[in-house]
Write a protein that holds these residues in place. Structure first.
Motif, PDB file in Angstrom:
ATOM      1  N   SER A 523       0.829  -1.200   0.000  1.00  0.00           N
ATOM      2  CA  SER A 523       0.000   0.000   0.000  1.00  0.00           C
ATOM      3  C   SER A 523       0.859   1.243   0.000  1.00  0.00           C
ATOM      4  O   SER A 523       2.031   1.213   0.331  1.00  0.00           O
ATOM      5  CB  SER A 523      -0.942   0.005   1.194  1.00  0.00           C
ATOM      6  N   LEU A 524       0.243   2.335  -0.368  1.00  0.00           N
ATOM      7  CA  LEU A 524       0.954   3.595  -0.472  1.00  0.00           C
ATOM      8  C   LEU A 524       0.948   4.293   0.863  1.00  0.00           C
ATOM      9  O   LEU A 524       0.011   4.149   1.641  1.00  0.00           O
ATOM     10  CB  LEU A 524       0.266   4.472  -1.514  1.00  0.00           C
ATOM     11  N   PRO A 525       1.970   5.085   1.110  1.00  0.00           N
ATOM     12  CA  PRO A 525       2.065   5.679   2.457  1.00  0.00           C
ATOM     13  C   PRO A 525       1.059   6.779   2.737  1.00  0.00           C
ATOM     14  O   PRO A 525       0.919   7.184   3.869  1.00  0.00           O
ATOM     15  CB  PRO A 525       3.497   6.231   2.493  1.00  0.00           C
ATOM     16  N   TRP A 526       0.375   7.297   1.704  1.00  0.00           N
ATOM     17  CA  TRP A 526      -0.471   8.430   2.030  1.00  0.00           C
ATOM     18  C   TRP A 526      -1.951   8.125   1.993  1.00  0.00           C
ATOM     19  O   TRP A 526      -2.770   8.969   2.214  1.00  0.00           O
ATOM     20  CB  TRP A 526      -0.192   9.602   1.088  1.00  0.00           C
ATOM     21  N   GLN A 527      -2.335   6.957   1.661  1.00  0.00           N
ATOM     22  CA  GLN A 527      -3.763   6.649   1.676  1.00  0.00           C
ATOM     23  C   GLN A 527      -3.955   5.146   1.738  1.00  0.00           C
ATOM     24  O   GLN A 527      -3.029   4.384   1.565  1.00  0.00           O
ATOM     25  CB  GLN A 527      -4.441   7.194   0.439  1.00  0.00           C
ATOM     26  N   ILE A 528      -5.223   4.761   1.934  1.00  0.00           N
ATOM     27  CA  ILE A 528      -5.493   3.344   2.093  1.00  0.00           C
ATOM     28  C   ILE A 528      -5.740   2.735   0.728  1.00  0.00           C
ATOM     29  O   ILE A 528      -6.817   2.241   0.457  1.00  0.00           O
ATOM     30  CB  ILE A 528      -6.745   3.122   2.951  1.00  0.00           C
ATOM     31  N   VAL A 529      -4.786   2.831  -0.143  1.00  0.00           N
ATOM     32  CA  VAL A 529      -4.932   2.187  -1.439  1.00  0.00           C
ATOM     33  C   VAL A 529      -3.835   1.171  -1.559  1.00  0.00           C
ATOM     34  O   VAL A 529      -2.689   1.465  -1.252  1.00  0.00           O
ATOM     35  CB  VAL A 529      -4.785   3.205  -2.584  1.00  0.00           C
ATOM     36  N   GLY A 530      -4.163   0.027  -1.970  1.00  0.00           N
ATOM     37  CA  GLY A 530      -3.107  -0.948  -2.093  1.00  0.00           C
ATOM     38  C   GLY A 530      -3.446  -1.957  -3.157  1.00  0.00           C
ATOM     39  O   GLY A 530      -4.515  -1.924  -3.755  1.00  0.00           O
ATOM     40  N   THR A 531      -2.516  -2.828  -3.396  1.00  0.00           N
ATOM     41  CA  THR A 531      -2.807  -3.935  -4.277  1.00  0.00           C
ATOM     42  C   THR A 531      -2.155  -5.146  -3.662  1.00  0.00           C
ATOM     43  O   THR A 531      -1.225  -5.018  -2.864  1.00  0.00           O
ATOM     44  CB  THR A 531      -2.288  -3.671  -5.693  1.00  0.00           C
ATOM     45  N   SER A 532      -2.665  -6.276  -3.979  1.00  0.00           N
ATOM     46  CA  SER A 532      -2.171  -7.430  -3.250  1.00  0.00           C
ATOM     47  C   SER A 532      -1.712  -8.519  -4.174  1.00  0.00           C
ATOM     48  O   SER A 532      -2.212  -8.684  -5.275  1.00  0.00           O
ATOM     49  CB  SER A 532      -3.273  -7.956  -2.341  1.00  0.00           C
ATOM     50  N   VAL A 533      -0.745  -9.248  -3.666  1.00  0.00           N
ATOM     51  CA  VAL A 533      -0.245 -10.404  -4.378  1.00  0.00           C
ATOM     52  C   VAL A 533      -1.321 -11.467  -4.462  1.00  0.00           C
ATOM     53  O   VAL A 533      -1.363 -12.262  -5.395  1.00  0.00           O
ATOM     54  CB  VAL A 533       0.964 -10.943  -3.596  1.00  0.00           C
ATOM     55  N   VAL A 534      -2.211 -11.431  -3.483  1.00  0.00           N
ATOM     56  CA  VAL A 534      -3.261 -12.457  -3.402  1.00  0.00           C
ATOM     57  C   VAL A 534      -4.069 -12.507  -4.685  1.00  0.00           C
ATOM     58  O   VAL A 534      -4.510 -13.567  -5.120  1.00  0.00           O
ATOM     59  CB  VAL A 534      -4.183 -12.149  -2.200  1.00  0.00           C
ATOM     60  N   LEU A 535      -4.263 -11.341  -5.315  1.00  0.00           N
ATOM     61  CA  LEU A 535      -5.079 -11.310  -6.528  1.00  0.00           C
ATOM     62  C   LEU A 535      -4.476 -12.177  -7.615  1.00  0.00           C
ATOM     63  O   LEU A 535      -5.157 -12.975  -8.253  1.00  0.00           O
ATOM     64  CB  LEU A 535      -5.183  -9.874  -7.035  1.00  0.00           C
ATOM     65  N   GLY A 536      -3.161 -11.967  -7.845  1.00  0.00           N
ATOM     66  CA  GLY A 536      -2.514 -12.760  -8.878  1.00  0.00           C
ATOM     67  C   GLY A 536      -2.580 -14.241  -8.561  1.00  0.00           C
ATOM     68  O   GLY A 536      -2.886 -15.066  -9.420  1.00  0.00           O
ATOM     69  N   VAL A 537      -2.313 -14.525  -7.300  1.00  0.00           N
ATOM     70  CA  VAL A 537      -2.364 -15.930  -6.891  1.00  0.00           C
ATOM     71  C   VAL A 537      -3.768 -16.475  -7.082  1.00  0.00           C
ATOM     72  O   VAL A 537      -3.966 -17.610  -7.521  1.00  0.00           O
ATOM     73  CB  VAL A 537      -1.914 -16.058  -5.420  1.00  0.00           C
ATOM     74  N   ALA A 538      -4.771 -15.640  -6.765  1.00  0.00           N
ATOM     75  CA  ALA A 538      -6.166 -16.079  -6.909  1.00  0.00           C
ATOM     76  C   ALA A 538      -6.478 -16.419  -8.356  1.00  0.00           C
ATOM     77  O   ALA A 538      -7.177 -17.392  -8.642  1.00  0.00           O
ATOM     78  CB  ALA A 538      -7.104 -14.982  -6.411  1.00  0.00           C
ATOM     79  N   VAL A 539      -5.933 -15.595  -9.286  1.00  0.00           N
ATOM     80  CA  VAL A 539      -6.196 -15.881 -10.701  1.00  0.00           C
ATOM     81  C   VAL A 539      -5.614 -17.240 -11.074  1.00  0.00           C
ATOM     82  O   VAL A 539      -6.264 -18.067 -11.734  1.00  0.00           O
ATOM     83  CB  VAL A 539      -5.609 -14.775 -11.602  1.00  0.00           C
ATOM     84  N   VAL A 540      -4.375 -17.481 -10.631  1.00  0.00           N
ATOM     85  CA  VAL A 540      -3.736 -18.755 -10.950  1.00  0.00           C
ATOM     86  C   VAL A 540      -4.521 -19.920 -10.357  1.00  0.00           C
ATOM     87  O   VAL A 540      -4.788 -20.923 -11.019  1.00  0.00           O
ATOM     88  CB  VAL A 540      -2.282 -18.761 -10.436  1.00  0.00           C
ATOM     89  N   VAL A 541      -4.923 -19.754  -9.097  1.00  0.00           N
ATOM     90  CA  VAL A 541      -5.707 -20.814  -8.434  1.00  0.00           C
ATOM     91  C   VAL A 541      -7.003 -21.045  -9.187  1.00  0.00           C
ATOM     92  O   VAL A 541      -7.438 -22.175  -9.396  1.00  0.00           O
ATOM     93  CB  VAL A 541      -5.979 -20.414  -6.964  1.00  0.00           C
ATOM     94  N   GLY A 542      -7.616 -19.924  -9.628  1.00  0.00           N
ATOM     95  CA  GLY A 542      -8.866 -20.036 -10.374  1.00  0.00           C
ATOM     96  C   GLY A 542      -8.691 -20.840 -11.648  1.00  0.00           C
ATOM     97  O   GLY A 542      -9.522 -21.683 -11.995  1.00  0.00           O
ATOM     98  N   VAL A 543      -7.568 -20.573 -12.345  1.00  0.00           N
ATOM     99  CA  VAL A 543      -7.326 -21.292 -13.593  1.00  0.00           C
ATOM    100  C   VAL A 543      -7.223 -22.791 -13.324  1.00  0.00           C
ATOM    101  O   VAL A 543      -7.818 -23.620 -14.015  1.00  0.00           O
ATOM    102  CB  VAL A 543      -6.044 -20.773 -14.273  1.00  0.00           C
ATOM    103  N   VAL A 544      -6.461 -23.112 -12.293  1.00  0.00           N
ATOM    104  CA  VAL A 544      -6.289 -24.536 -11.951  1.00  0.00           C
ATOM    105  C   VAL A 544      -7.629 -25.145 -11.584  1.00  0.00           C
ATOM    106  O   VAL A 544      -7.997 -26.241 -12.034  1.00  0.00           O
ATOM    107  CB  VAL A 544      -5.287 -24.673 -10.785  1.00  0.00           C
ATOM    108  N   ALA A 545      -8.409 -24.408 -10.767  1.00  0.00           N
ATOM    109  CA  ALA A 545      -9.703 -24.932 -10.315  1.00  0.00           C
ATOM    110  C   ALA A 545     -10.627 -25.187 -11.502  1.00  0.00           C
ATOM    111  O   ALA A 545     -11.302 -26.218 -11.571  1.00  0.00           O
ATOM    112  CB  ALA A 545     -10.348 -23.941  -9.346  1.00  0.00           C
ATOM    113  N   ILE A 546     -10.648 -24.226 -12.434  1.00  0.00           N
ATOM    114  CA  ILE A 546     -11.544 -24.398 -13.577  1.00  0.00           C
ATOM    115  C   ILE A 546     -11.102 -25.582 -14.429  1.00  0.00           C
ATOM    116  O   ILE A 546     -11.929 -26.373 -14.882  1.00  0.00           O
ATOM    117  CB  ILE A 546     -11.586 -23.119 -14.419  1.00  0.00           C
ATOM    118  N   SER A 547      -9.795 -25.694 -14.622  1.00  0.00           N
ATOM    119  CA  SER A 547      -9.312 -26.814 -15.440  1.00  0.00           C
ATOM    120  C   SER A 547      -9.703 -28.142 -14.803  1.00  0.00           C
ATOM    121  O   SER A 547     -10.097 -29.083 -15.501  1.00  0.00           O
ATOM    122  CB  SER A 547      -7.798 -26.744 -15.590  1.00  0.00           C
ATOM    123  N   VAL A 548      -9.589 -28.214 -13.486  1.00  0.00           N
ATOM    124  CA  VAL A 548      -9.983 -29.453 -12.799  1.00  0.00           C
ATOM    125  C   VAL A 548     -11.474 -29.674 -12.919  1.00  0.00           C
ATOM    126  O   VAL A 548     -11.945 -30.780 -13.201  1.00  0.00           O
ATOM    127  CB  VAL A 548      -9.544 -29.376 -11.315  1.00  0.00           C
TER     128      VAL A 548
END
Lengths: 672, 315, 219
Positions: A523-548
């Protein structure tokens, strides 16, 4: 001695051992293996040393006052330089491992093998230089070793010599600019050491400071591939052997950025807004120019070289933004922008190095560099294909990989910078955002083109059909960089502290950390805005889940291979596929006012009649606009001046004696 | 964290997966009625999806893993975006990472995946669709990011739930020219990204006029179901985003069951209205030539740039 | 009306005028371009009207209504008649292609905002904050005047330019004196009528309104 010092000394020793091994060992295979392993060790040592400095913030210093006449050598590796040593070390290890099998066949000669570790050593030491003479000496060594490496394949490639000439001339023109710049700085200071220069630079006249900045722009900008001093990059980078290209594109160009930030922020301590606006304009033009030419290019390595120009342009935009924010009083934003810049430098080294190594693998496996002659390589070279796809996703700044994070940070700092009350900033920043966004879109198009036409579908030529996968050490080298991409994507928080220390070490930018990390959220030091690694991981997990999940469907367990539907026709051949040039054609057409593509159609008629056509040949090319409009007139002017100046030499001995006599008289008059 | 709060992303995902095809059905129904036909029932696209899921999975003989994975990446990125965007509620476990820039990047991931998948079988139409799609995507990126920048500057943050919440507090801030221009530019970008008229005709059967449809010609069975579903989810997300940026009335700001129910109803109502408007718009619009599309996108770029400049100056 | 509504209304109208000006660079059909000019003129006149209502000045309101009739009614009608005469004068032929002129318009708008920032900070009223928009219309109009190929679209560019100047004048002085505005308006009407006659003659003589043909006169 601290951990960092030990690692650095070990790295230097290993590097020297690598050079010795290259010169001493007779048997080529053993030579390449040992040199490669030792160079990789040198790189790893540099990496560890850099990590040590970044972790503690304590610089590593060393002085050798009597090693060079007049000035001696002075080294100081602080946290800022450590970022670049980190990049150099990591890139060098991967490239060296790759090089073990890459150079096995025809590049196993002693001189080549000795030059590579020498080049790596200079790359590790330039960021540590602490005085004018040390810096210039190492810079020149770096240029000379890389020049010789570009010439390495001159017997196989006709363009190598021309490329080396362009590279040699331009890098030395840059060197002259740097020499002038350092002379101006050192003349004003007590001696040539950076500490003394920093001490007295604030007392220099503003006009002199601006001159110094402009000289730095010329010298360091040309090394970073900034337009209009970029012409050597798309020539030299493709002609070098691929692991050297990777080092040049991923590591050496960064040193231009290093120099610019070191001089602009550290030595000069920041400057008026117009400096940064000029840099912003040049960076934006470089970025757009680079990506447009990458899009239009079908030569794989040339495309990657132009893409380097683009990424360095983006980095320059970030540096300019940081400078603007500093000069208008937004230190927090400046730190964020500079943090984004450093993160992008690290990320770019990882994915650009990976892409160049993969391209080298393709060139080795097929003998072809032109995308229009490749295709279907994913089947024959699965690991290379997967690596290239990974690199392509990373360079397009897509989650889940590392390019996304640095692009996100840069955009955030720009978007928040647009709220400034200073008019110049408020108008320049939206332009920068537009350029950044456009280059992201164009990068996506370029790398879909490259991956799609190069690796997917059917092979277009015999060479592509007979492609063979690369040997293990090359795959290992690529794997190291691919692993770095994934690591940087997931564990970017690890770098947060190090980057903060690096920014603090530059000087001229005073602020807390560029970004904060809570667990997996950045997150940025001046406001509550951030981005997370979890999102990318979630996409990968989603791909695997759908393929299964698909396999669970009633008829989903197996996939049946069948012919293409292709709109109802049969027999797919390679001729039906889109080529790289046709893929890029709509976008090139949109930008044809900028690119000016040339079309040459040559029709040969039969002898018997004009109505029968024997053959038609079509040639399509895009010339570099700067070369046509800027370089050509300048070179023409220089040549004309040279021809005129030849009049001085007319062969008459009397005239030459007269020149000497007149010079002597003038000297006597002047000394009086 | 309460159960209701954790349920918000799941609720949003389920909602868009179901509502996406229904939206397509609504648009088709509206067009049919205006063209004097009865038209298929609104839930026909859902039936089509169910039918596709029961079919055999086919893989073209020359395709690689890229073709096989592309639909999964499309749906996965679309679902991740749906979990992030504040459609039904502004409170969710992901509220602090729900960022406009991230969402643009996730959507680009889906586009790139599909474009790569289209090149894999090696057909001419796949290449054509992929090339055209990447042209449009490359030219839409600046518009998207500049409109986002304009909206963020006006709201003071790039965090989506915060932007929507600030619009809830001051609904009259929407009427300013900067905000409106940004929304108009975003609407044009939506039409381009979702492959709707006037950029691309989703109902054409002439391959040379296709952009999105040409990319998916080789997909069949469950893979085609994934692609169709992914595209409809993206449309639902775009419409929901536009609706909530313009008129966030009804969105839940506290995670109570009653508020969530109201938020769901409001969301469904708003996107249905937008779908009807889109259907009407499509009846009266023709597809523009491919080489006029960059002009339209350049216009939206200028509008969004103007929005940023106005936003910057009037803060 | 409240201060805030007043400021927003000014912003909105000026913004519509600027967007209409940019859209004339995008549309190709001359009839559509003339209609956009009418919209733009209406927005500029409405700005004057709003300012007049705010100051409760009868002369300003009357003037604004006159300007509305002129800019949104008379002049576009005259132009439409001109456009509908020639058979081939349906589409514009810009010297700079559409996408490039749109990008140029964006840069000109940025330039307008950058260069009028000093003017904006002079006064604190809401009118002065809208001046950059007016100045942007001036620049876009001038650009349009300089890069359009057919005579009617050049005329439109000139009129856009004039509307922009009028907008800036109205905002800067917050109500120009009646005589000045009336004089300027009549001048413009005269110019348009003269140009219409000239263009009609060009059409008859050359059979087309292509301005490049004018270079033939030189030979």
């Amino acid at each position: 001695m601290s951990f960092a010092e030990i690692s650095l000394v070990a790295a230097l020793a290993t590097g020297a051992a690598a050079i010795a091994a290259a010169l001493a060992i007779g048997e080529p295979r053993r030579r390449t293996l040992l040199t490669g392993v030792l160079t990789a060790g040198c790189g790893a040592g540099g990496l560890l040393a850099a990590m040590g400095v970044l972790a503690t913030g304590r610089p590593v210093e060393a002085e050798f006052p009597h090693l060079l006449p007049f000035a001696g050598l002075s080294f100081r590796l602080d946290a800022f330089g450590a970022v670049f040593v980190l990049v150099a070390g990591g890139g060098a290890s991967a490239a060296a491992l790759y090089g073990i099998s890459y150079t096995r066949d025809h590049l196993s000669g002693r001189s080549f093998q000795a030059l590579v570790p020498a080049f790596v050593l200079t790359l590790l030491l330039v960021p540590a230089a602490n005085s004018m003479s040390t810096f210039l000496m190492l810079w020149e060594l770096m240029a000379v070793t890389s020049l010789l490496l570009v010439l390495a394949e001159q017997r196989r490639s006709p363009n190598a010599r021309e490329a080396a000439m362009w590279y040699g001339v331009m890098t030395h023109l840059g060197f002259i600019a740097l020499l002038l710049m350092f002379s101006l700085l050192a003349a004003h200071a007590a001696d040539g050491s950076f500490a003394a220069i920093r001490h007295t630079s604030s007392t220099m006249a503003p006009a002199l400071r601006s001159l110094v900045f402009l000289l730095a722009l010329v010298g360091f900008g040309s090394k970073a591939g900034m337009v209009p001093l970029h012409a050597w990059l798309p020539r030299a980078h493709p002609e070098a052997p691929s692991h050297v290209s990777a080092l040049m594109s991923a590591v050496m160009v960064n040193l231009g950025i290093y120099g610019l930030v070191r001089v602009g922020f550290g030595l000069l301590g920041g400057g008026p807004s117009w400096w940064w606006l000029v840099l912003l304009a040049l960076g934006a033009v470089s970025a757009l120019f680079g990506i447009l030419h990458a899009l239009a290019s079908t030569d794989l390595k040339r495309m990657l070289a132009y893409s380097t120009t683009e990424n360095m342009g983006l980095v320059l935009v970030g540096v300019a933004a940081a400078g603007l924010f500093t000069s208008t009083g937004h230190p927090v934003l400046a730190a964020a922008a500079l943090g984004a810049v450093l993160l992008h430098v690290i990320n770019h080294a990882a994915f650009k190095g990976l892409l160049f190594l993969a391209a080298g693998s393709v060139v080795r496996g097929t003998g072809e560099r032109d995308l229009d002659q490749l295709g279907g390589l994913m089947r024959r070279m699965p690991v290379t294909g997967a690596m290239f796809t990974l690199g392509a996703v990373a360079i397009t700044a897509l989650p889940p990989l590392n390019g996304f994070m640095s692009e996100w940070l840069l955009l955030q700092s720009l978007i928040h910078g647009a709220q400034s009350h200073v008019v110049a900033v408020a108008v320049a920043v939206p332009v920068a955002i537009a350029v950044l966004a456009l280059t992201t879109g164009l990068t996506a198009a370029t790398f879909v083109k490259a991956t799609g036409t190069g690796f997917l579908a059917l092979p277009r030529t015999r060479a592509a059909e007979d492609a063979e996968e690369s040997p293990r050490s090359m795959l290992l080298g690529m794997g190291v960089l691919a692993g770095a991409c994934v690591f940087l994507a997931i564990a970017v928080g690890v770098l947060a502290g190090g980057l903060a220390r690096a920014i603090a070490a530059v000087g001229g930018v005073t602020s807390p950390a560029p970004f904060r990390v809570h667990g997996t959220t950045v997150s940025l030091p001046w406001q509550i805005v951030g981005t997370s690694v979890v999102l990318g991981v979630a996409v990968v997990v989603g791909v695997v889940a759908i393929s299964v999940a698909l396999r669970v469907l009633p008829r989903g367990a197996r996939r049946r291979r069948t012919e293409n539907w292709g709109c109802g026709r049969t027999q797919q051949t390679a001729r039906m596929e889109y080529t790289a040039s046709s893929f890029a054609e709509p976008l090139v057409r949109v930008f044809d006012d900028v690119l000016h593509p040339e079309l040459d159609i040559d029709v040969t008629h039969r002898e018997e009649s004009q109505y029968y056509v024997e053959s038609i040949s079509l040639q399509r090319g895009i010339k570099d606009a700067f070369e046509e409009r800027v370089y050509r007139p300048v070179l023409g002017g220089v040549a004309a001046w040279g021809r005129w100046a030849r009049q001085i030499q007319n062969g008459s001995v009397h005239r030459y004696l007269a020149y000497g006599f007149v010079a002597l008289v003038l000297l006597l008059v002047a000394i009086r | 964290m309460s159960v209701t709060r954790a349920a918000v992303p799941i609720l949003q995902v389920v909602l868009v997966v179901v509502a996406g095809p229904l939206l397509i059905g609504v648009i088709r129904k509206v067009r049919a009625r205006l063209e004097g036909r009865v038209g298929a029932p609104i839930h026909q696209p859902l039936r089509d999806l169910r039918k596709l899921l029961t079919k055999e999975r086919l893989l073209p003989e020359h395709a690689s893993w890229v073709f096989a994975l592309a639909p999964a990446v499309l749906v996965s990125s679309a679902v991740a975006t749906a979990a992030l965007v504040p459609l039904v509620s502004t409170v969710s476990p992901f509220a602090h990472v729900s960022d406009l820039v991230t969402i643009t990047a996730l959507l680009l991931l889906g586009t790139v995946a599909l474009a790569l998948g289209a090149l894999d079988p090696g057909t001419a139409f796949g290449g054509m669709g992929s090339s055209r799609e990447m042209t449009i995507a490359a030219l839409t990126e600046p518009t998207l990011l500049l409109s986002i920048a304009a909206i963020s500057i006006l709201a003071g943050t790039t965090n989506l739930p915060a932007v929507v919440a600030s619009t809830l507090h001051r609904p009259e801030a929407v009427i300013s020219i900067g905000y409106l221009l940004a929304i108009v530019a975003l609407a044009i970008a939506t039409l381009a990204e979702s492959a709707r008229l006037p950029v691309d005709n989703p109902n054409t059967h002439l391959e040379l006029t296709m952009v999105h449809e040409a990319m998916v010609l080789e997909y069949a069975g469950p893979d085609l179901a994934l692609v169709e579903s992914g595209s409809s989810i993206r449309l639902a997300i775009f419409l929901g985003l536009l609706a909530n940026l313009l008129v966030p009335w009804g969105i839940a700001t506290t995670p109570s069951v009653a508020r969530l129910a109201l938020g769901t109803l409001a969301f469904v109502g708003k996107i249905s209205l937008l779908a009807i408007l889109l259907g009407v718009f499509e009846v009266f619009t023709a597809k523009i030539r491919l080489f006029r599309v960059p002009e339209l996108l350049a216009l939206s770029l200028v509008l969004s740039f103007l929005a940023v400049i106005i936003a910057v100056v009037h803060r | 009306m409240t201060r805030a509504t007043y400021a927003e209304l000014l912003n909105l109208l000026a913004g519509i005028a600027l967007v209409a000006a940019v859209l004339t660079l995008w549309r190709r059909k001359l009839v559509a371009i003339v209609r956009l000019l009418a919209v733009q003129g209406a927005a500029v006149a409405a700005t004057g009207l709003v300012i007049g209502i705010d100051r409760a000045s009868v002369s300003a309101i009357v003037l604004a209504t006159l300007a509305f009739a002129l800019k949104a009614g008379v002049i576009p009608l005259v132009l439409l008649r001109l456009v509908r005469r020639g058979p081939d004068a349906r589409e514009t032929q810009p010297l700079v292609n559409v996408s490039a002129s749109l990008v140029a318009a964006a840069l000109l708008i940025a330039l307008a905002f950058a260069s009028t920032s000093a003017v904006v900070s002079l006064s604190s009223g809401p009118e002065s904050r809208v001046i950059p928009l007016g100045f942007a219309i001036v620049l876009v109009g001038f650009f349009s005047l300089a890069t359009r190929g057919k005579a009617p679209s050049q005329l439109v560019g000139f009129l856009l330019f004039e509307n922009g100047v009028a907008l800036v004048a109205v905002l800067a002085a917050a109500g120009v004196s009646v005589v000045v505005e009336l004089g300027v308006a009549l001048d413009v009407l005269l110019a348009v009528l003269v140009l219409q006659v000239l263009t009609a003659r060009m059409q008859d003589k050359f059979g087309s309104l292509d301005l490049d043909q004018l270079q033939e006169l030189h030979d």
